[in-house]
Motif scaffolding. Structure first.
Motif, PDB file in Angstrom:
ATOM      1  N   HIS A  54       5.719 -36.810   6.034  1.00 33.12           N
ATOM      2  CA  HIS A  54       6.900 -37.461   6.596  1.00 33.12           C
ATOM      3  C   HIS A  54       8.043 -36.465   6.789  1.00 33.12           C
ATOM      4  O   HIS A  54       8.190 -35.506   6.014  1.00 33.12           O
ATOM      5  CB  HIS A  54       7.374 -38.586   5.664  1.00 33.12           C
ATOM      6  CG  HIS A  54       6.336 -39.630   5.403  1.00 33.12           C
ATOM      7  ND1 HIS A  54       5.877 -40.478   6.378  1.00 33.12           N
ATOM      8  CD2 HIS A  54       5.651 -39.952   4.271  1.00 33.12           C
ATOM      9  CE1 HIS A  54       4.967 -41.293   5.868  1.00 33.12           C
ATOM     10  NE2 HIS A  54       4.804 -40.988   4.596  1.00 33.12           N
ATOM     11  N   GLY A  55       8.871 -36.716   7.803  1.00 34.52           N
ATOM     12  CA  GLY A  55      10.082 -35.941   7.984  1.00 34.52           C
ATOM     13  C   GLY A  55      11.147 -36.358   6.985  1.00 34.52           C
ATOM     14  O   GLY A  55      11.168 -37.502   6.522  1.00 34.52           O
ATOM     15  N   PHE A 111       4.155 -30.691  12.953  1.00 37.14           N
ATOM     16  CA  PHE A 111       4.856 -30.087  11.819  1.00 37.14           C
ATOM     17  C   PHE A 111       5.603 -31.154  11.033  1.00 37.14           C
ATOM     18  O   PHE A 111       5.853 -32.265  11.517  1.00 37.14           O
ATOM     19  CB  PHE A 111       5.854 -29.033  12.313  1.00 37.14           C
ATOM     20  CG  PHE A 111       6.877 -29.583  13.267  1.00 37.14           C
ATOM     21  CD1 PHE A 111       8.109 -30.049  12.822  1.00 37.14           C
ATOM     22  CD2 PHE A 111       6.621 -29.637  14.630  1.00 37.14           C
ATOM     23  CE1 PHE A 111       9.044 -30.563  13.690  1.00 37.14           C
ATOM     24  CE2 PHE A 111       7.552 -30.152  15.524  1.00 37.14           C
ATOM     25  CZ  PHE A 111       8.763 -30.613  15.052  1.00 37.14           C
ATOM     26  N   MET A 112       5.966 -30.797   9.803  1.00 40.49           N
ATOM     27  CA  MET A 112       6.845 -31.636   8.988  1.00 40.49           C
ATOM     28  C   MET A 112       8.273 -31.137   9.182  1.00 40.49           C
ATOM     29  O   MET A 112       8.545 -29.955   8.972  1.00 40.49           O
ATOM     30  CB  MET A 112       6.464 -31.547   7.508  1.00 40.49           C
ATOM     31  CG  MET A 112       5.190 -32.258   7.131  1.00 40.49           C
ATOM     32  SD  MET A 112       4.863 -32.071   5.360  1.00 40.49           S
ATOM     33  CE  MET A 112       6.401 -32.690   4.688  1.00 40.49           C
ATOM     34  N   LEU A 113       9.154 -32.025   9.573  1.00 38.78           N
ATOM     35  CA  LEU A 113      10.550 -31.656   9.765  1.00 38.78           C
ATOM     36  C   LEU A 113      11.321 -31.903   8.484  1.00 38.78           C
ATOM     37  O   LEU A 113      11.361 -33.025   7.972  1.00 38.78           O
ATOM     38  CB  LEU A 113      11.166 -32.466  10.912  1.00 38.78           C
ATOM     39  CG  LEU A 113      12.669 -32.251  11.143  1.00 38.78           C
ATOM     40  CD1 LEU A 113      12.958 -30.805  11.539  1.00 38.78           C
ATOM     41  CD2 LEU A 113      13.189 -33.212  12.209  1.00 38.78           C
ATOM     42  N   VAL A 114      11.924 -30.859   7.961  1.00 35.81           N
ATOM     43  CA  VAL A 114      12.843 -30.965   6.826  1.00 35.81           C
ATOM     44  C   VAL A 114      14.186 -30.429   7.296  1.00 35.81           C
ATOM     45  O   VAL A 114      14.260 -29.307   7.806  1.00 35.81           O
ATOM     46  CB  VAL A 114      12.340 -30.175   5.597  1.00 35.81           C
ATOM     47  CG1 VAL A 114      13.349 -30.256   4.465  1.00 35.81           C
ATOM     48  CG2 VAL A 114      10.987 -30.707   5.146  1.00 35.81           C
ATOM     49  N   ALA A 115      15.224 -31.239   7.177  1.00 36.22           N
ATOM     50  CA  ALA A 115      16.534 -30.852   7.683  1.00 36.22           C
ATOM     51  C   ALA A 115      17.581 -31.056   6.605  1.00 36.22           C
ATOM     52  O   ALA A 115      17.422 -31.867   5.694  1.00 36.22           O
ATOM     53  CB  ALA A 115      16.896 -31.667   8.930  1.00 36.22           C
ATOM     54  N   ILE A 153      13.202 -39.555  11.913  1.00 34.00           N
ATOM     55  CA  ILE A 153      13.064 -38.921  10.594  1.00 34.00           C
ATOM     56  C   ILE A 153      12.821 -40.014   9.563  1.00 34.00           C
ATOM     57  O   ILE A 153      13.615 -40.944   9.422  1.00 34.00           O
ATOM     58  CB  ILE A 153      14.313 -38.100  10.243  1.00 34.00           C
ATOM     59  CG1 ILE A 153      14.532 -37.003  11.293  1.00 34.00           C
ATOM     60  CG2 ILE A 153      14.169 -37.468   8.864  1.00 34.00           C
ATOM     61  CD1 ILE A 153      15.779 -36.184  11.075  1.00 34.00           C
ATOM     62  N   ASP A 154      11.743 -39.918   8.824  1.00 29.50           N
ATOM     63  CA  ASP A 154      11.297 -41.006   7.965  1.00 29.50           C
ATOM     64  C   ASP A 154      12.176 -41.226   6.739  1.00 29.50           C
ATOM     65  O   ASP A 154      12.466 -42.361   6.367  1.00 29.50           O
ATOM     66  CB  ASP A 154       9.859 -40.740   7.497  1.00 29.50           C
ATOM     67  CG  ASP A 154       8.884 -40.620   8.650  1.00 29.50           C
ATOM     68  OD1 ASP A 154       9.249 -41.049   9.757  1.00 29.50           O
ATOM     69  OD2 ASP A 154       7.773 -40.107   8.453  1.00 29.50           O
TER      70      ASP A 154
END
Length: 501
Positions: A212-213, A339-343, A382-383
């Motif tokens: 999950h993002g 990809f996994m989005l991490v912000a 974004i989850d």
């Protein structure tokens, strides 16, 4: 000098795909010179001087005749300096300076130095895959990246002078180095070094288990970057197929592939000044962007509101599709981008909105404008939305360690194994409705409907909450998703505290 002709096999990279190219060389009478046709780019046109100097430095004779090099098919644009080696081999074979058998059933890729050395070019792994599909051998530079393929013969050539050895190709070509089979254990940041933030660690564990993002919002110094940098330490190693997909992207981009071949998932952290082409892909020739270099890994966007709005909105479609298509006048190029989005983001321009220990100097319109830079459509994709608070000084200085990466990784692996078991039993039928697909109980369904109505959730947001709840249930090894699982998922979706305005 004997006149003649020869065809040598090579390839050109287009996106992450490799297209075979026949390098046809004809040496005939006429005005001396080398002419290259077949839609070559500037780098290929410059090969004339590199090849001439390299052959002379290696003890061969450059024919003082008319040399025509045709790159077939003629309607395909060719790029890169990797055609130096096949052009040189074609000239030598056409003039009988080497055995023409060198040119048969072999694909050559490499750049030539003026002293005859063979240099590596980007895309060697992709070219090796192309050679495997064609059923031929592959020859590249000795310093090319190791290739994790066992079903194709790969050789290396360090210097053009080696082609003059007696014994032909068998004596001159050395077996190319293979990729190590063992997973490389490079040191990575550990969550045990992060003081406090147990709720955030739990959120990262859920994100890693379900892919999950995740978006963190909190004041400066609250530990957002440290939490994100530890993410690779709890992710499972790349499978064989995932490794090959990610390694090909890095290979065509000219990036090192050793860590990817070793099983480590990519972790990309571009600066917020990145352009749209740098993040999504583009340029001339077309190059994969950061979202493709993060394929099968993690893309970390720090200071998310500082990215240009057009750049951020460019990743919306790849987040959904898992790929990105770059359109140009001469056709489309497809890059993988799963990809996994991490912000991470500050809640306001000064960074201290919602901080109990610092006063915020921003006005409400300033805060809303700053947070709106991210954009609602991207936020909706974004989850997990996570508010991160600063750790108390006493806890930072405490000697005891928090939950370690190894502990979190055990939960991630168990959840993924349970999810795989569910899929094998047909419990995740993609043709079923959302509630049936995730096995949501009747009580959980009623709870989710009431929460969605209360917070005016979009259909996408509802699906994201259900997906996170399904991952939480997998971590509990539960076949059904209960209201408790949904309640925790909603808590990661409905923003409050430092992230709300």
């Amino acid at each position: 000098m004997k006149l003649g002709q020869c065809a040598v096999m090579s390839a050109t990279v287009r996106g992450v795909e490799v297209v075979p190219v026949a390098v046809e060389v004809v040496v005939s009478g006429g005005l001396p010179g080398v002419s290259i046709v077949g839609m070559p780019d500037a780098a290929i046109q410059e090969a004339r001087e590199r090849v001439r100097a390299a052959l002379r430095a290696s003890g061969f004779t450059m024919p003082n005749e008319k040399v025509v090099v045709n790159l077939a098919p003629g309607n395909l644009k060719k790029t890169g300096s990797g055609f130096d080696l096949p052009i040189a081999m074609g000239i030598l074979a056409a003039t009988q300076q080497i055995d023409p058998a060198w040119a048969r059933d072999t694909l050559y890729v490499g750049e030539l130095a003026l002293d005859g050395r063979v240099r590596a070019v980007p895309g060697a792994l992709a070219c090796a895959i192309c050679a495997r599909s064609l059923g031929v051998d592959f020859v590249c530079a000795a310093d090319s990246d190791p290739v994790p393929l066992d079903d194709v013969r790969i050789f290396s050539l360090g210097h053009m002078g080696e082609a003059a050895r007696e014994g032909g190709a068998a004596a001159a070509l050395a077996p190319h180095r293979r990729a190590p089979r063992a997973v490389r254990c490079e040191p990575m940041p550990d969550y045990g070094e992060v003081s406090g933030h147990e709720v955030a660690k739990r959120a990262f564990q859920i994100a890693a288990a379900g892919g999950h993002g995740l978006l963190m919002m909190g004041p400066p110094g609250s530990g957002k970057t440290m939490l994100a940098s530890c993410m690779p330490s709890i992710l499972p190693s790349l499978s064989a197929d995932e490794m090959l997909e990610a390694a090909v992207v890095h290979s065509v981009a000219g990036e090192p592939i050793e860590s990817v071949i070793g099983g480590m998932r990519p972790f990309r952290s571009p600066h917020h000044s990145a352009s749209l082409a740098g993040l999504v892909g583009g340029g001339s020739p077309i190059r994969p962007g950061e979202i493709s270099l993060a394929h099968q890994g993690v893309l970390f966007l720090d200071e998310l509101p500082e990215f240009r709005t057009s750049v951020l909105q460019g990743i919306r479609q790849p987040l959904e599709a898992g790929s990105v298509t770059i359109t140009r006048a001469d056709g489309n190029v497809l890059f993988p981008a799963r990809f996994m989005l991490v912000a991470a983001a500050n809640p306001c321009p000064c960074g201290y909105f919602g901080d109990e220990d610092h006063d915020c100097t921003c006005t409400v319109p300033q805060i809303r404008t700053y947070q709106n830079r991210i954009g609602g459509p991207l936020m909706d994709r974004i989850d997990i939305h996570l508010d991160v608070h600063r750790t108390a000084p006493a806890q930072v200085l405490a000697s005891e360690r928090g939950t370690s990466s190894e502990e979190l990784r055990v939960g991630v692996m168990q959840a993924r194994a349970f999810a795989a078991w569910r899929r094998e039993r047909g419990m995740a039928d993609g043709r079923a409705g959302l509630a049936e697909r995730h096995a949501v109980t009747d009580e959980g369904r009623a709870f989710l409907v009431s929460v969605a109505e209360l917070h005016a959730m979009s259909g996408r947001a509802i699906a994201r909450v259900a997906g996170v709840a399904r991952t939480i249930a997998d971590m509990d090894e539960s076949e059904t998703v209960s209201s408790e699982h949904l309640a925790e998922a909603v808590g990661y979706r409905v923003r409050s505290g430092v992230g709300g305005c």
